[in-house]
Write a protein that holds these residues in place. Structure first.
Motif, PDB file in Angstrom:
ATOM      1  N   ASP A   3       0.815  -1.206   0.000  1.00  0.00           N
ATOM      2  CA  ASP A   3       0.000   0.000   0.000  1.00  0.00           C
ATOM      3  C   ASP A   3       0.853   1.261   0.000  1.00  0.00           C
ATOM      4  N   ARG A   7      -0.280   4.865  -1.769  1.00  0.00           N
ATOM      5  CA  ARG A   7      -0.570   5.923  -0.797  1.00  0.00           C
ATOM      6  C   ARG A   7       0.349   7.109  -1.029  1.00  0.00           C
ATOM      7  N   ALA A 192     -18.503  -1.130   5.119  1.00  0.00           N
ATOM      8  CA  ALA A 192     -17.133  -1.049   5.630  1.00  0.00           C
ATOM      9  C   ALA A 192     -17.091  -1.292   7.135  1.00  0.00           C
ATOM     10  N   GLU A 196     -14.338  -6.498   6.145  1.00  0.00           N
ATOM     11  CA  GLU A 196     -13.023  -6.042   5.725  1.00  0.00           C
ATOM     12  C   GLU A 196     -13.023  -5.670   4.244  1.00  0.00           C
ATOM     13  N   SER A 197     -13.775  -6.445   3.448  1.00  0.00           N
ATOM     14  CA  SER A 197     -13.851  -6.153   2.017  1.00  0.00           C
ATOM     15  C   SER A 197     -14.477  -4.777   1.789  1.00  0.00           C
ATOM     16  N   ARG A 199     -14.342  -2.260   3.871  1.00  0.00           N
ATOM     17  CA  ARG A 199     -13.368  -1.245   4.279  1.00  0.00           C
ATOM     18  C   ARG A 199     -12.350  -0.997   3.178  1.00  0.00           C
ATOM     19  N   LYS A 200     -11.907  -2.064   2.506  1.00  0.00           N
ATOM     20  CA  LYS A 200     -10.933  -1.903   1.425  1.00  0.00           C
ATOM     21  C   LYS A 200     -11.517  -1.115   0.255  1.00  0.00           C
ATOM     22  N   VAL A 201     -12.780  -1.415  -0.071  1.00  0.00           N
ATOM     23  CA  VAL A 201     -13.442  -0.673  -1.151  1.00  0.00           C
ATOM     24  C   VAL A 201     -13.575   0.797  -0.772  1.00  0.00           C
ATOM     25  N   SER A 202     -13.956   1.044   0.469  1.00  0.00           N
ATOM     26  CA  SER A 202     -14.116   2.420   0.936  1.00  0.00           C
ATOM     27  C   SER A 202     -12.792   3.167   0.914  1.00  0.00           C
ATOM     28  N   ASP A 203     -11.734   2.544   1.410  1.00  0.00           N
ATOM     29  CA  ASP A 203     -10.418   3.175   1.415  1.00  0.00           C
ATOM     30  C   ASP A 203      -9.950   3.467  -0.006  1.00  0.00           C
ATOM     31  N   GLY A 204     -10.209   2.521  -0.908  1.00  0.00           N
ATOM     32  CA  GLY A 204      -9.811   2.729  -2.298  1.00  0.00           C
ATOM     33  C   GLY A 204     -10.573   3.883  -2.943  1.00  0.00           C
TER      34      GLY A 204
END
Length: 338
Positions: A3, A7, A192, A196-197, A199-204
């Motif tokens: 990451d 980032r 999220a 966990e999936s 959260r990853k979509v949201s972070d992306g």
């Protein structure tokens, strides 16, 4: 570890985002001049990219925080006063001096009478303004301008021109640019919070803010530049008014913030809210006007160009206009935009 590189790219984009936005507008202008036939197709992309931008914007503020911010009546009152009392008075003072062309005047009124609900949050945050409280005010500001715009147009232009401004495009913009993105953002936040999936979509998704803002500006400018045609003189004539509006609203916004005894982040957010206008969301309304008023859309986009350049100065000037060291009574809800 994987990451780190993405980032790092995101942080560099955020650090240089103003330069990126200016470059996007310049590229859009070049594209519009070099390939004017692309204009109609690019117009259809305006709402999708703007909707995506607002979705990402809403995603960055938790629903609970948004609802809590809505209870800050002092800030919301200040935002309403600066946008729907002070701004119309400023526009009224300059209205007589605007070019006589009715389509040009309509374009100026459409854009100056409607407060911004999108990139104002970005620029206000860059200057230390309360992004969360400003974001919380977004639905209220949009509903208020939908209700009051016909009243203002009637006051300035009489009944003749209000009949050609239809409510449909504004209601459509509200649904597709506010209601749907906000619902999707809250849905993703809920996902999220459980998976966990999610959260990853949201972070992306939150890393796409700067590219989406740049894409929006590029598409808007590229689609409207070909429409300048022989109207360049009329359009250029409104540029000094847009610049003067930014100067006047900096001090008017400060006066309103002081009048409501807002803290520094809230005061800076009110200054930005009063100065930035709803050019991107109002554009679909201008594009729906009859052919004799086609120049109104170009007048609206011209305001965007002046405003983004003005925001470069605002980001540096507003913290000096409302410095953090100035005494601020603790009468407003605590800011949580950090």
């Amino acid at each position: 570890m994987g990451d780190g590189a993405p980032r790092g790219v995101v942080e560099r984009m955020e650090h240089h985002q103003v330069v990126i936005y200016l470059a996007a507008m310049a590229l859009g202008a070049l594209l519009g001049l070099a390939a004017p036939s692309f204009g109609p197709g690019l117009e259809h992309l305006i709402n999708p990219v703007l909707g995506a931008l607002l979705f990402v914007t809403f995603l960055q503020v938790p629903a609970a925080e948004l609802l809590r911010s809505l209870r800050d009546g002092r800030f919301l009152s200040a935002a309403l006063v600066v946008n729907f009392l002070v701004v119309p008075l400023v526009v009224a003072a300059m209205f007589t001096f605007l070019p006589a062309d009715r389509a040009v005047r309509l374009g100026v009124l459409l854009v100056l009478l409607c407060p911004c609900v999108d990139y104002v949050i970005v620029f206000s945050g860059l200057a230390g303004g309360s992004a969360r409280r400003l974001l919380a005010a977004t639905p209220l500001l949009l509903v208020a301008q939908m209700v009051l715009l016909p009243v203002f147009l009637y006051a300035f232009l009489g009944s003749g021109l209000t009949e050609i401004v239809e409510a449909g495009p504004f209601l459509e913009a509200f649904a597709f640019l506010i209601v749907i993105p906000l619902a999707l953002a809250w849905g993703l936040q809920a996902w999220a919070g459980r998976r966990e999936s999610g959260r990853k979509v949201s972070d992306g998704a939150t890393t796409t803010m700067v590219p989406l803002m740049a894409a929006t500006l590029l598409v808007v400018v590229a689609s409207q530049v070909p429409k300048l045609g022989g109207s360049l003189t009329d359009v250029a004539a409104v540029i000094p008014f847009y610049a003067a509006f930014l100067v006047v609203m900096a001090f008017a916004g400060k006066a309103v913030a002081r009048g409501f005894r807002l803290d520094v982040p809230g005061g800076r957010a009110v200054v930005f809210s009063g100065a930035t206008r709803n050019s991107l969301v109002v554009l679909p309304l201008a594009l729906s006007l009859p052919d004799p008023y086609a120049i109104a859309a170009v007048v609206v986009v011209t305001q965007t160009l002046v405003e983004v350049l003005g925001m470069v100065l605002y980001v540096r000037a507003v913290p000096r206009l409302l410095p953090a060291s100035s005494p601020a009574p603790r009468t407003s809800a605590p800011d949580r935009s950090a």
